[in-house]
Motif scaffolding. Sequence first.
Motif, mmCIF file in Angstrom:
data_model
loop_
_atom_site.group_PDB
_atom_site.id
_atom_site.type_symbol
_atom_site.label_atom_id
_atom_site.label_comp_id
_atom_site.label_asym_id
_atom_site.label_seq_id
_atom_site.Cartn_x
_atom_site.Cartn_y
_atom_site.Cartn_z
ATOM 1 N N GLN A 1 29.494 16.906 35.183
ATOM 2 C CA GLN A 1 29.418 17.082 33.817
ATOM 3 C C GLN A 1 31.752 17.692 33.215
ATOM 4 N N VAL A 2 31.327 18.963 33.969
ATOM 5 C CA VAL A 2 32.530 19.873 34.361
ATOM 6 C C VAL A 2 33.364 18.889 34.582
ATOM 7 N N LEU A 3 33.294 18.753 35.841
ATOM 8 C CA LEU A 3 34.277 17.903 36.967
ATOM 9 C C LEU A 3 34.519 16.630 35.817
ATOM 10 N N ARG A 4 33.528 16.154 35.534
ATOM 11 C CA ARG A 4 34.230 14.994 33.977
ATOM 12 C C ARG A 4 34.342 15.248 32.749
ATOM 13 N N HIS A 5 34.467 16.153 32.597
ATOM 14 C CA HIS A 5 35.730 16.530 30.988
ATOM 15 C C HIS A 5 36.905 16.871 31.570
ATOM 16 N N GLY A 6 36.699 17.493 33.043
ATOM 17 C CA GLY A 6 38.120 18.344 33.561
ATOM 18 C C GLY A 6 39.358 16.909 34.062
ATOM 19 N N PHE A 7 38.323 15.910 34.536
ATOM 20 C CA PHE A 7 38.600 14.928 35.242
ATOM 21 C C PHE A 7 39.760 14.282 33.625
ATOM 22 N N LYS B 1 35.815 22.215 45.592
ATOM 23 C CA LYS B 1 35.140 22.752 47.017
ATOM 24 C C LYS B 1 33.823 23.551 47.270
ATOM 25 N N GLY B 2 33.789 24.265 45.688
ATOM 26 C CA GLY B 2 32.252 25.487 45.442
ATOM 27 C C GLY B 2 30.849 24.446 45.107
ATOM 28 N N PHE B 3 30.872 22.794 44.972
ATOM 29 C CA PHE B 3 30.459 22.089 45.371
ATOM 30 C C PHE B 3 29.848 21.898 46.889
ATOM 31 N N ILE C 1 31.208 27.165 36.377
ATOM 32 C CA ILE C 1 31.392 26.561 35.217
ATOM 33 C C ILE C 1 31.432 27.621 34.382
ATOM 34 N N SER C 2 31.151 28.864 33.932
ATOM 35 C CA SER C 2 31.061 29.513 32.726
ATOM 36 C C SER C 2 32.724 30.083 32.437
ATOM 37 N N GLN C 3 33.762 29.861 33.541
ATOM 38 C CA GLN C 3 34.588 30.234 33.689
ATOM 39 C C GLN C 3 35.361 28.865 32.610
ATOM 40 N N TYR C 4 35.080 28.236 32.685
ATOM 41 C CA TYR C 4 35.438 27.045 32.033
ATOM 42 C C TYR C 4 36.280 26.735 31.332
ATOM 43 N N PRO C 5 35.366 27.317 29.790
ATOM 44 C CA PRO C 5 36.095 27.206 28.562
ATOM 45 C C PRO C 5 37.570 27.728 28.428
ATOM 46 N N ASP C 6 37.430 29.139 29.264
ATOM 47 C CA ASP C 6 38.906 30.224 29.475
ATOM 48 C C ASP C 6 39.576 29.637 30.225
ATOM 49 N N VAL C 7 39.929 28.684 31.268
ATOM 50 C CA VAL C 7 40.328 28.186 31.960
ATOM 51 C C VAL C 7 41.182 26.949 31.420
ATOM 52 N N VAL C 8 40.315 26.156 30.133
ATOM 53 C CA VAL C 8 41.047 25.410 29.490
ATOM 54 C C VAL C 8 41.944 25.811 28.072
ATOM 55 N N ARG D 1 46.635 24.815 35.739
ATOM 56 C CA ARG D 1 45.702 25.958 35.665
ATOM 57 C C ARG D 1 43.718 25.079 36.229
ATOM 58 N N VAL D 2 44.359 24.046 35.095
ATOM 59 C CA VAL D 2 42.940 22.883 34.893
ATOM 60 C C VAL D 2 42.602 21.936 36.238
ATOM 61 N N ALA D 3 43.881 21.867 37.074
ATOM 62 C CA ALA D 3 44.001 21.438 38.025
ATOM 63 C C ALA D 3 43.513 21.995 39.447
ATOM 64 N N SER D 4 43.803 23.963 39.488
ATOM 65 C CA SER D 4 43.015 24.077 40.017
ATOM 66 C C SER D 4 41.933 24.944 39.969
ATOM 67 N N TYR D 5 41.680 24.940 38.788
ATOM 68 C CA TYR D 5 40.045 25.524 39.169
ATOM 69 C C TYR D 5 39.356 24.243 38.864
#
Length: 244
Positions: free
Chosen positions: A227-233, A195-197, A167-174, A185-189
């Motif tokens: 929340q992160v999944l929803r935003h990534g979607f 998978k982690g969940f 979760i902490s990595q998400y802003p950097d990935v985007v 990059r976002v898709a892989s993340y």
Amino acid sequence: IGAYSMAMGPKLLGLDVLGSFRNHTGYDGVFLGLPGSDWHLEFTTSPHPAAHSFDADDLLEELAQGAAEEIKAKGREEDVGDVGATSYDVALAALHYFLLQTGPAKDMIFNPQESLSFTGNTGPYLQYMGARISSMLRKWDKPLPALNEVDASLLGEEQAWELVRLISQYPDVVALAARDFDPSRVASYIYELAKGFSRFYHDLPIITAETQALAGARLALSQAVRQVLRHGFRLLNVPFLEAM
């Protein structure tokens, strides 16, 4: 779709790395079927003399039919409610995610059957994980705690800390995806987060945890993942489903 989403992503997160800049990123060719097929989708960017075009709307309709058959085969009609609308959302996820998980400027083989799988690295699998979290959160009969309202020291297991790290990595990935115009990059993340969940959900009791405090901490972490999944979607133009 992907390039626009990547340009908007940091702004949506409050990072505003690229501002209002937009860039179109295309693929060399998108082929329908298995290796050796002479079919390619209508939106391929490079002409292939031996290829035949295939209308994307027709493909979406076929994918939606396949998704509906899968929903009915699993007996999930009552759970999803509107089978037609859900099937179309699953079809969109299958197509968009399959395209965006591959880096730009590459040929790819689009296999409709593989893209509709509810297991593995597919859009429907990611939708299923989001729906699973939503279903679990609905079963909690108390107000859901925020992650900053719980005792984080209770999240001591490796599975939980892996989710915190991701979760902490998400802003950097985007931000990196936007910089490089690379939505893969976002898709892989997002796949790694799902998978982690899945490991977290499988290995640790959440609602039925030993104490209410521990259950609240794990629920708060689950809610943060959703929340992160929803935003990534949203960035990948994959519909988020509350039930599936």
